[in-house]
Design a protein around this motif. Structure first.
Motif, PDB file in Angstrom:
ATOM      1  N   ALA A 133       0.830  -1.210   0.000  1.00  0.00           N
ATOM      2  CA  ALA A 133       0.000   0.000   0.000  1.00  0.00           C
ATOM      3  C   ALA A 133       0.863   1.258   0.000  1.00  0.00           C
ATOM      4  O   ALA A 133       0.357   2.356  -0.191  1.00  0.00           O
ATOM      5  CB  ALA A 133      -0.908   0.003   1.219  1.00  0.00           C
ATOM      6  N   ARG A 134       2.156   1.103   0.228  1.00  0.00           N
ATOM      7  CA  ARG A 134       3.095   2.239   0.135  1.00  0.00           C
ATOM      8  C   ARG A 134       3.420   2.430  -1.343  1.00  0.00           C
ATOM      9  O   ARG A 134       4.456   1.976  -1.821  1.00  0.00           O
ATOM     10  CB  ARG A 134       4.371   1.938   0.904  1.00  0.00           C
ATOM     11  N   SER A 135       2.516   3.078  -2.042  1.00  0.00           N
ATOM     12  CA  SER A 135       2.593   3.075  -3.502  1.00  0.00           C
ATOM     13  C   SER A 135       3.269   4.319  -4.082  1.00  0.00           C
ATOM     14  O   SER A 135       3.396   4.429  -5.294  1.00  0.00           O
ATOM     15  CB  SER A 135       1.184   2.954  -4.068  1.00  0.00           C
ATOM     16  N   GLU A 136       3.717   5.244  -3.231  1.00  0.00           N
ATOM     17  CA  GLU A 136       4.301   6.469  -3.742  1.00  0.00           C
ATOM     18  C   GLU A 136       5.677   6.189  -4.365  1.00  0.00           C
ATOM     19  O   GLU A 136       6.333   5.204  -4.037  1.00  0.00           O
ATOM     20  CB  GLU A 136       4.426   7.509  -2.617  1.00  0.00           C
ATOM     21  N   LYS A 158      -6.523   1.784   2.854  1.00  0.00           N
ATOM     22  CA  LYS A 158      -6.060   2.334   1.571  1.00  0.00           C
ATOM     23  C   LYS A 158      -5.705   1.202   0.604  1.00  0.00           C
ATOM     24  O   LYS A 158      -6.064   1.223  -0.573  1.00  0.00           O
ATOM     25  CB  LYS A 158      -4.831   3.218   1.811  1.00  0.00           C
ATOM     26  N   GLY A 159      -5.010   0.208   1.112  1.00  0.00           N
ATOM     27  CA  GLY A 159      -4.543  -0.889   0.262  1.00  0.00           C
ATOM     28  C   GLY A 159      -5.637  -1.822  -0.200  1.00  0.00           C
ATOM     29  O   GLY A 159      -5.538  -2.437  -1.255  1.00  0.00           O
ATOM     30  N   ILE A 209      -3.615   2.698   6.400  1.00  0.00           N
ATOM     31  CA  ILE A 209      -2.848   2.147   5.266  1.00  0.00           C
ATOM     32  C   ILE A 209      -3.446   0.805   4.831  1.00  0.00           C
ATOM     33  O   ILE A 209      -3.464   0.471   3.637  1.00  0.00           O
ATOM     34  CB  ILE A 209      -1.332   2.043   5.574  1.00  0.00           C
ATOM     35  N   HIS A 212      -4.085   8.740   6.315  1.00  0.00           N
ATOM     36  CA  HIS A 212      -2.717   8.265   6.552  1.00  0.00           C
ATOM     37  C   HIS A 212      -1.703   9.399   6.389  1.00  0.00           C
ATOM     38  O   HIS A 212      -0.819   9.587   7.229  1.00  0.00           O
ATOM     39  CB  HIS A 212      -2.386   7.113   5.590  1.00  0.00           C
TER      40      HIS A 212
END
Lengths: 169, 163
Positions: free
Chosen positions: A94-97, B89-90, B86, B108
């Motif tokens: 989910a850390r898509s940046e 979001k995912g 998060i 977030h």
């Protein structure tokens, strides 16, 4: 005749601290026909499986505890004790940046999938790893899959030694 | 870098030899039918997603409501909110709730930039959680309409203003 991928021949390790995300990924792989899927919810459990060996593809979230999916990549690619430095790893996060994409690439991830993802986007990455594996590069500052995906013609003695701003000959 | 060589290592090809064939499995490029089969797996988990995220949001709302007047959100609570955000979001977009993904990203990002907790934090976090809860409870799939878009813009504006 078109090529097919028999996922029953592929052994997976999937890692995600979120139970629902882990279950859904497991269900997608099961639908594809995968019948060897090891699951882990944190870094330590995942590392225990990796150290046992016998895994063909790792799919991992970046954010794990106590260490991250990037630390896992570092172990696989750089640690002298690593059983398989070429083990394919997909970072599914989910850390898509952009900085996280670059981080994963520079630590040797084979593929990066941003959450939320579609089954099609995940499948394309799996198919690429299995059917069209890229060569690996062992350089002083990098070990991992070739980061250039397109071969561009170069007319010169040494592309890496050339000033990128210079006019091509 | 002189003298330090770059080595190119070809992949073993073992995995390809084992798994790629012309008889069984899924096409290297998915057909529409194969894609649909996989999409059905995601849709089967959709109800569980709504239940799980609903429970997470209810618990967050209860804990925020239990906060005594004037008390700041603890760093542990902010971290928990960030972790839950998060996760949402995912997952949201995968289950056809992209609006949840956008609101969760806003939450977030907000929590992440907090260096010194202030009284505004609980208010802004509370509004985000309420918005997430409404989207889920009303089953607003897709990006919603004009109201939803204005809501998202308002949350982002409030997050930027009340740090």
């Amino acid at each position: 005749m078109a090529e097919k991928i028999d996922f029953s021949k592929v052994r997976f390790l999937i890692v995600d601290p979120n139970g629902l995300a882990l279950q859904m990924l497991n269900d997608i792989l099961a639908m594809l026909g995968a019948n060897y899927v090891r699951r882990a919810t944190d870094y330590d459990k995942a590392m225990a499986v990796i150290k046992e060996g016998g895994i063909d593809i790792v799919i991992t979230e970046r954010d794990l505890t106590p260490l991250s999916g990037i630390d896992m990549l570092d172990y696989i690619r750089k640690d002298p004790a690593s059983r398989d430095r070429l083990l394919p790893v997909i970072v599914l996060t989910a850390r898509s940046e952009e900085p996280f994409v670059i981080e994963a690439r520079d630590h040797g991830a084979n593929e990066f999938v941003a959450k939320p993802y579609t089954v099609d986007s995940l499948y394309k990455r799996l198919a690429a790893i299995i059917a069209f594996p890229r060569p690996y590069v062992n350089a002083p500052t990098y070990f991992g899959p070739e980061r250039r995906r397109r071969q561009q013609p170069f007319n010169g003695p040494d592309r890496r030694g050339v000033d990128p701003n210079a006019t091509p000959r | 870098m002189a003298g330090q060589k770059v080595q190119i290592i070809q992949p073993s090809g073992d995995l390809r030899k084992r798994a790629v064939n012309f008889k069984t499995g899924f096409g290297v490029v998915l057909s529409a039918g194969e894609t649909q089969k996989l999409q059905n797996v995601v849709e089967k988990s959709s109800e569980k997603f709504v239940r799980d995220i609903g429970a997470t949001l209810r618990k967050l709302r209860e804990d925020l409501a239990a906060l005594p007047d004037g008390e700041l959100l603890s760093l542990a609570m902010l971290q928990r909110v960030g972790n839950d955000a998060i996760d949402i979001k995912g997952l949201g977009g995968t289950f056809k709730f992209p609006l949840l993904t956008q609101i969760a990203k806003s939450l977030h990002d907000y929590v992440l930039q907090i260096k010194t907790p202030s009284a505004w934090n609980a208010v802004i976090v509370g509004h985000h959680i309420d918005a997430l809860y409404v989207v889920l409870a009303q089953r607003i799939t897709g990006f919603g309409g004009q109201i939803e878009s204005e809501l998202l813009a308002a949350l982002r504006a409030a997050s930027a203003k009340y740090k």
